[in-house]
Design an enzyme around this catalytic site. Structure first.
Site, PDB file in Angstrom:
ATOM      1  N   LYS A  69      -1.275   0.236  -1.205  1.00 62.75           N
ATOM      2  CA  LYS A  69      -0.342   1.200  -1.785  1.00 62.75           C
ATOM      3  C   LYS A  69       0.071   0.858  -3.205  1.00 62.75           C
ATOM      4  CE  LYS A  69       0.008   4.114   0.206  1.00 62.75           C
ATOM      5  NZ  LYS A  69      -1.045   5.165   0.353  1.00 62.75           N
ATOM      6  N   THR A  73      -6.591   4.141  -4.456  1.00 62.26           N
ATOM      7  CA  THR A  73      -7.449   5.330  -4.399  1.00 62.26           C
ATOM      8  C   THR A  73      -7.505   6.016  -5.754  1.00 62.26           C
ATOM      9  OG1 THR A  73      -6.866   5.621  -2.066  1.00 62.26           O
ATOM     10  CG2 THR A  73      -7.866   7.500  -3.178  1.00 62.26           C
ATOM     11  N   LYS A 156     -13.898  -1.009  -3.153  1.00 61.50           N
ATOM     12  CA  LYS A 156     -12.456  -1.241  -2.999  1.00 61.50           C
ATOM     13  C   LYS A 156     -12.198  -2.309  -1.951  1.00 61.50           C
ATOM     14  CE  LYS A 156      -8.747   0.974  -0.349  1.00 61.50           C
ATOM     15  NZ  LYS A 156      -8.212   2.244   0.177  1.00 61.50           N
ATOM     16  N   HIS A 158      -8.607  -4.607  -0.188  1.00 60.60           N
ATOM     17  CA  HIS A 158      -7.243  -5.135  -0.192  1.00 60.60           C
ATOM     18  C   HIS A 158      -7.233  -6.631   0.127  1.00 60.60           C
ATOM     19  CE1 HIS A 158      -5.561  -1.250  -0.729  1.00 60.60           C
ATOM     20  NE2 HIS A 158      -5.778  -0.806   0.493  1.00 60.60           N
ATOM     21  N   SER A 187       6.189   3.348  -0.077  1.00 64.15           N
ATOM     22  CA  SER A 187       4.893   4.005   0.102  1.00 64.15           C
ATOM     23  C   SER A 187       4.153   3.454   1.310  1.00 64.15           C
ATOM     24  CB  SER A 187       4.043   3.824  -1.160  1.00 64.15           C
ATOM     25  OG  SER A 187       2.825   4.524  -1.055  1.00 64.15           O
ATOM     26  N   THR A 271      -8.356  13.276 -12.537  1.00 68.10           N
ATOM     27  CA  THR A 271      -7.842  12.200 -11.674  1.00 68.10           C
ATOM     28  C   THR A 271      -6.316  12.148 -11.656  1.00 68.10           C
ATOM     29  OG1 THR A 271      -8.022  10.587 -13.473  1.00 68.10           O
ATOM     30  CG2 THR A 271      -9.913  10.795 -11.984  1.00 68.10           C
ATOM     31  N   MET A 276      -5.815  15.401  -7.640  1.00 68.36           N
ATOM     32  CA  MET A 276      -6.307  14.651  -6.489  1.00 68.36           C
ATOM     33  C   MET A 276      -5.637  15.100  -5.203  1.00 68.36           C
ATOM     34  SD  MET A 276      -6.908  10.759  -7.907  1.00 68.36           S
ATOM     35  CE  MET A 276      -7.406  10.195  -6.279  1.00 68.36           C
ATOM     36  N   LYS A 307       3.885  11.390  -3.218  1.00 66.60           N
ATOM     37  CA  LYS A 307       4.585  11.771  -4.448  1.00 66.60           C
ATOM     38  C   LYS A 307       3.888  11.251  -5.702  1.00 66.60           C
ATOM     39  CE  LYS A 307       9.362  12.548  -2.963  1.00 66.60           C
ATOM     40  NZ  LYS A 307      10.784  12.167  -3.230  1.00 66.60           N
TER      41      LYS A 307
END
Length: 345
Positions: A69, A73, A156, A158, A187, A271, A276, A307
């Site tokens: 978060k 993305t 990607k 984490h 988030s 983007t 998106m 948001k």
């Protein structure tokens, strides 16, 4: 049991394990920590851990590393569009971002959950099997997608640096994105309620308690301590929101691309959060994604792209939770340079 990374697998102590089990309904397979760093995972991570550590990166790869978060993305879409779709006419742009830019360790998360979008008959399984008939989806769809996706690969993860190949930074370029921990908490709490892989049920204050006992700071510090390496671009989510064009130019320079002003302006628009979010339903993992969402949470509080703002924690966290995170931040940033954006003196 020791992993190739040198970490020991330690089951959670009883009290923490019970709390995780009760509040995170996607964690029914059990949970572990990896010592000495304390990294927290569900037990299926054990099956894949050494495979992630041994993953063979290529010199032209771009790896996006973040704590969850922190704008992952968004950064994936910016980089993939820059590299593979600068004129916004690549037909593959309609594919879910998780297929174009694979999430390296998503398999272990999916295998932890009762909702499995990789079963035969689902979009992910059938798309993978059709494209790679000689591969076994059970060996990890996303791990194999990361291996097989077209060059230059945009991958990607984490995972922290300490659980990835020690040659990562010597091999390819890495973009690390950090974000204010208070906004991350908000988030991540919404994300954990929305996505059935986590299935969090409980008040926000309880999630904050989990968050401040997680490994947010070790993750950010592993990136920050490597920021002077020529192959890493360390950036802050707040800077990306405040001036997306400037930060896009910095990424463009770091990747040594040669796009025109017009191309870059179009990419910034394409983007943006607004654009998106319009593509949200199919933007992540395809038409099966919604089966992984809690529809009640989606309808009440929004979807994956909720948001996309900074400072929303002021509207979502109690004063007590803000103070708790600030004290935690102060303690964990004492040893960081003053230039670190979130340091509290």
């Amino acid at each position: 049991m020791a992993l190739k990374s040198g970490h020991r697998i330690v089951p959670l102590v009883f009290e923490e394990a019970v709390r995780q089990y009760k509040q995170f309904h996607g964690y029914q397979t059990g949970t572990i920590r990896l010592e000495p760093d304390g990294w927290f995972f569900t037990t299926p991570f054990i099956t894949f851990a050494d495979k992630y550590y041994d993953f063979k990166f290529k010199p032209n790869d771009v790896v996006i590393v973040t704590y969850p978060k922190c704008g992952t993305t968004w950064t994936q879409e910016i980089v993939w569009t820059m590299v593979h779709n600068p004129n916004l006419n690549n037909p593959k742009a309609s594919l879910p971002v998780m297929i174009r830019s694979p999430f390296l360790e998503l398999d272990f998360l999916i295998y932890s959950s009762p909702i499995d979008p990789t079963m035969p008959g689902t979009f992910l399984h059938d798309t993978f099997a059709q494209a790679h008939p000689n591969r076994n989806p059970k060996d990890g769809i996303f791990l194999q997608l990361a291996e097989l996706t077209e060059d230059p690969r945009i991958i990607k993860t984490h995972l922290p640096f300490s659980l990835l190949s020690p040659s990562l930074l010597e091999t390819c370029k890495v973009i690390y994105v950090a974000r204010d921990p208070k906004d991350v908490a908000v988030s991540y709490c919404h994300h954990s309620r929305l996505i059935k892989i986590h299935g969090f049920e409980g008040p926000t204050s309880d999630f904050v308690d989990h968050f401040v006992n997680d490994t947010f700071w070790p993750h950010l510090k592993e990136g920050w301590n490597r920021r002077k390496h020529p192959n890493i671009h360390y950036c802050f989510y707040e800077d990306m929101k405040a001036n997306p064009k400037e930060e896009t130019l910095r990424i463009h320079k770091f990747l040594d691309l040669n796009l025109t002003e017009s191309q870059l302006n179009n990419i910034v628009h394409y983007t943006s959060f607004q654009e998106m979010s319009k593509r949200e339903q199919d933007n992540l993992m395809g038409s099966d994604t919604r089966s992984m969402w809690n529809e009640e949470v989606f309808n009440k509080d929004g979807g994956f792209f909720r948001k996309g703002v900074t400072g929303d924690y002021k509207n979502k966290l109690s004063e007590e939770d803000i103070q708790k995170i600030n004290e935690w931040t102060k303690e964990n940033t004492r040893d960081l340079d003053d230039e670190f954006k979130y340091k509290i003196k």
